[in-house]
Design a protein around this motif. Structure first.
Motif, short mmCIF file in Angstrom:
data_model
loop_
_atom_site.label_atom_id
_atom_site.label_comp_id
_atom_site.label_asym_id
_atom_site.label_seq_id
_atom_site.Cartn_x
_atom_site.Cartn_y
_atom_site.Cartn_z
N MET A 106 45.64 47.75 35.50
CA MET A 106 45.23 48.60 34.40
C MET A 106 43.95 49.35 34.77
N ARG A 107 43.64 50.37 34.03
CA ARG A 107 42.41 51.13 34.23
C ARG A 107 41.25 50.34 33.63
N VAL A 108 40.27 50.00 34.46
CA VAL A 108 39.18 49.15 34.01
C VAL A 108 38.14 49.94 33.22
N ARG A 109 37.82 51.12 33.67
CA ARG A 109 36.80 51.92 33.00
C ARG A 109 37.15 52.14 31.53
N ASP A 110 36.14 51.98 30.67
CA ASP A 110 36.27 52.16 29.22
C ASP A 110 37.04 51.03 28.53
N ALA A 111 37.39 49.97 29.26
CA ALA A 111 38.08 48.84 28.63
C ALA A 111 37.12 48.09 27.71
N VAL A 112 37.70 47.39 26.73
CA VAL A 112 36.93 46.50 25.86
C VAL A 112 37.15 45.08 26.37
N VAL A 113 36.06 44.42 26.75
CA VAL A 113 36.16 43.12 27.42
C VAL A 113 35.39 42.05 26.64
N VAL A 114 36.06 40.96 26.32
CA VAL A 114 35.41 39.81 25.69
C VAL A 114 35.21 38.74 26.77
N VAL A 115 33.98 38.22 26.86
CA VAL A 115 33.68 37.18 27.85
C VAL A 115 33.06 35.99 27.15
N THR A 116 33.69 34.83 27.24
CA THR A 116 33.07 33.60 26.74
C THR A 116 32.27 32.97 27.88
N GLY A 117 31.29 32.18 27.50
CA GLY A 117 30.40 31.62 28.53
C GLY A 117 29.53 32.70 29.15
N ALA A 118 29.21 33.74 28.38
CA ALA A 118 28.52 34.92 28.93
C ALA A 118 27.01 34.76 29.03
N SER A 119 26.48 33.62 28.63
CA SER A 119 25.03 33.44 28.65
C SER A 119 24.49 33.09 30.03
N SER A 120 25.35 32.61 30.93
CA SER A 120 24.87 32.23 32.26
C SER A 120 26.02 32.17 33.24
N GLY A 121 25.68 32.01 34.51
CA GLY A 121 26.67 31.75 35.55
C GLY A 121 27.73 32.81 35.70
N ILE A 122 28.97 32.37 35.92
CA ILE A 122 30.09 33.27 36.17
C ILE A 122 30.34 34.18 34.98
N GLY A 123 30.26 33.64 33.76
CA GLY A 123 30.49 34.47 32.59
C GLY A 123 29.51 35.62 32.49
N ARG A 124 28.26 35.34 32.74
CA ARG A 124 27.22 36.38 32.67
C ARG A 124 27.41 37.42 33.77
N ALA A 125 27.69 36.95 34.98
CA ALA A 125 27.94 37.87 36.09
C ALA A 125 29.14 38.75 35.81
N THR A 126 30.16 38.18 35.16
CA THR A 126 31.37 38.93 34.83
C THR A 126 31.09 40.00 33.79
N ALA A 127 30.30 39.66 32.76
CA ALA A 127 29.94 40.64 31.75
C ALA A 127 29.20 41.81 32.39
N GLU A 128 28.28 41.52 33.29
CA GLU A 128 27.53 42.58 33.96
C GLU A 128 28.44 43.42 34.85
N ALA A 129 29.39 42.77 35.52
CA ALA A 129 30.30 43.50 36.41
C ALA A 129 31.15 44.50 35.62
N PHE A 130 31.65 44.09 34.47
CA PHE A 130 32.44 45.01 33.64
C PHE A 130 31.55 46.11 33.05
N ALA A 131 30.31 45.78 32.72
CA ALA A 131 29.39 46.80 32.21
C ALA A 131 29.16 47.88 33.25
#
Length: 327
Positions: free
Chosen positions: A1-26
């Motif tokens: 799928m096209r990643v740009r402009d997607a709406v992404v929900v990340v649990t565990g986003a306060s630290s570690g892999i979840g936080r890195a993932t939120a930043e990567a999608f941002a």
């Protein structure tokens, strides 16, 4: 799928892999919904995301063991952004200790977060995605879901369960004719540089450290973005993880013995440590972080040596198995 402009929900986003993932999608221009128990750390993570292309963020403090809270998380994401394109289940906790000495309340908490938390997230995500007719669910498991290890029974059980959940959901989607529009992907990282080891409950009497070789959380986040772009059933992150996956198929008995030795020697030090519930029942204070301080040149050197030793071990084990089979 096209990643740009997607709406992404990340649990565990306060630290570690979840936080890195939120930043990567941002960084990819996505709107990111950040969920975890610790509001202070979530807000800090959101500020980091907003620095990347002015990404839109929504902070929703959420205990994933509370099904009503997870449903509210999905509802707020849709109310704010109109849809959910990607849901990443990355919340995780752990407990270390001899099997009979781990308090049952701690054992249950790990299962509640790491398994039921993913169940709650998957139900909320798939309910929304089926209405939309599209979406991708990503579950973060671990190589511990391929090869078990001592002293972390609840964590290992949970990561095996996450793999099983993903497989079952893919089967149902295929039967329903939705497999081409809704994807379920499982990511299995090797040992990752996150605060998980400092935050874990511990009843071993020994200090817990990240077991080398250690890879960055950003490496896992990159794999998650890639698996959303080009969906795959399962993705193992890190050369050591891939070597372990190979060993688990070709020489499972040898791998089980090797993992036991490695965990006892490299995951637990001889330094004493007091018994602690860690962050199981109360979130860690502060602003959180992606890394746990397990990287650096020394770890890189150890990683290369460990990988070389593992590759040699695989060759020896496979050769032994083949010779035994030919007799």
């Amino acid at each position: 799928m096209r990643v740009r402009d997607a709406v992404v929900v990340v649990t565990g986003a306060s630290s570690g892999i979840g936080r890195a993932t939120a930043e990567a999608f941002a960084r990819k221009g996505c709107a990111v919904v950040l969920a975890a128990r610790g509001e202070e750390a979530l807000k800090a993570a959101a500020r980091e995301c907003e620095r990347h292309r002015g990404a839109q963020t929504l902070v929703v403090p959420t205990d994933v063991t509370d099904v009503a809270a997870v449903d509210a998380l999905a509802r707020r994401a849709v109310e704010r952004f109109g849809r959910i394109d990607v849901w990443v289940n990355a919340a995780a906790v752990s407990v270390f200790g001899p099997f009979e000495e781990v308090p049952l309340e701690d054992f249950r908490k790990v299962i509640d977060v790491n398994v039921m938390g993913y169940v709650h997230g998957a139900r909320a995500a798939l309910r929304t995605m089926r209405k939309q007719g599209s979406g991708t669910l990503v579950d973060v498991s671990s190589v511990a879901g391929l090869v078990s290890q001592p002293y972390t029974h609840a964590y290992v059980m949970s990561k095996h369960a996450v793999r099983a959940l993903g497989a079952s959901l893919r089967q149902e989607l295929r039967i329903a004719g939705e497999a081409g529009r809704i994807h379920v992907c499982t990511v299995l990282p090797a040992s990752i540089d996150t605060p998980l080891f400092q935050h874990a409950a511990n009843y071993t009497g020994r200090k817990v450290v990240a077991m080398p070789p250690v890879y960055s959380a950003e490496r896992v986040a990159h794999a998650i973005v890639d698996v959303v772009r080009v969906p795959r059933r399962e993705v193992v992150v890190g050369p050591m993880g891939r070597a372990i996956a190979l060993q688990s198929r070709t020489a499972p008995g040898w791998m089980e013995r090797a993992a036991a030795r490695q965990v006892d020697r490299a995951h637990l030090t001889e330094d004493p440590a007091p018994a602690t519930h860690g962050n199981l029942h109360v979130p860690a204070p502060g602003t959180g972080s992606v890394g746990g301080g397990w990287g650096g040149r020394r770890r890189t050197a150890v990683r290369r040596l460990a990988l070389a030793a593992t590759v040699v071990g695989v060759g020896v084990a496979v050769g032994t198995c083949r010779r035994a089979a030919s007799r």
